[in-house]
Write a protein that holds these residues in place. Structure first.
Motif, PDB file in Angstrom:
ATOM      1  N   GLU A  72       0.819  -1.211   0.000  1.00  0.00           N
ATOM      2  CA  GLU A  72       0.000   0.000   0.000  1.00  0.00           C
ATOM      3  C   GLU A  72       0.857   1.267   0.000  1.00  0.00           C
ATOM      4  N   SER A  73       1.880   1.312   0.850  1.00  0.00           N
ATOM      5  CA  SER A  73       2.720   2.518   0.875  1.00  0.00           C
ATOM      6  C   SER A  73       3.548   2.627  -0.399  1.00  0.00           C
ATOM      7  N   ARG A  75       2.526   1.609  -3.373  1.00  0.00           N
ATOM      8  CA  ARG A  75       1.573   2.092  -4.369  1.00  0.00           C
ATOM      9  C   ARG A  75       1.450   3.615  -4.285  1.00  0.00           C
ATOM     10  N   LYS A  76       1.298   4.145  -3.071  1.00  0.00           N
ATOM     11  CA  LYS A  76       1.168   5.589  -2.902  1.00  0.00           C
ATOM     12  C   LYS A  76       2.397   6.331  -3.394  1.00  0.00           C
ATOM     13  N   ARG A  77       3.581   5.814  -3.086  1.00  0.00           N
ATOM     14  CA  ARG A  77       4.823   6.450  -3.549  1.00  0.00           C
ATOM     15  C   ARG A  77       4.902   6.440  -5.072  1.00  0.00           C
ATOM     16  N   LEU A  79       2.439   6.328  -7.212  1.00  0.00           N
ATOM     17  CA  LEU A  79       1.441   7.235  -7.772  1.00  0.00           C
ATOM     18  C   LEU A  79       1.919   8.680  -7.726  1.00  0.00           C
ATOM     19  N   THR A  80       2.667   9.055  -6.685  1.00  0.00           N
ATOM     20  CA  THR A  80       3.182  10.422  -6.622  1.00  0.00           C
ATOM     21  C   THR A  80       4.275  10.663  -7.651  1.00  0.00           C
TER      22      THR A  80
END
Length: 83
Positions: A72-73, A75-77, A79-80
């Protein structure tokens, strides 16, 4: 969305690396990723740099995660990076 080139530092017989590779493959189904698998044993410099950290996931010249990879973390990185 252009593909993100991932440098995936790994070695053979590494259960954490296998798990991290599976996570990258799952994320590749959600977003365009180009995964470059790099065995740290191809270079003394890579062994010295990443020997205690592997697996290491890097993109855009930055180490995003290492060791226990959290999907999850990560994925967030990613996406940024791809904005």
């Amino acid at each position: 969305m252009s593909p993100i080139t991932i440098s995936f530092y790994t070695k053979k017989h590494c259960p954490l690396c296998d798990k991290a590779h599976m996570i990258l493959k799952e994320l590749q189904e959600e977003m365009p990723l180009e995964i470059r698998k790099i065995d740290i044993y191809q270079s003394d410099e890579l062994i010295e740099k990443y020997g205690l950290m592997i697996p290491v996931i890097a993109a855009e010249g930055e180490e995003l995660q290492y060791g226990q990879i959290n999907k999850e973390s990560l994925r967030k990185r990613l996406l940024t990076i791809n904005k």
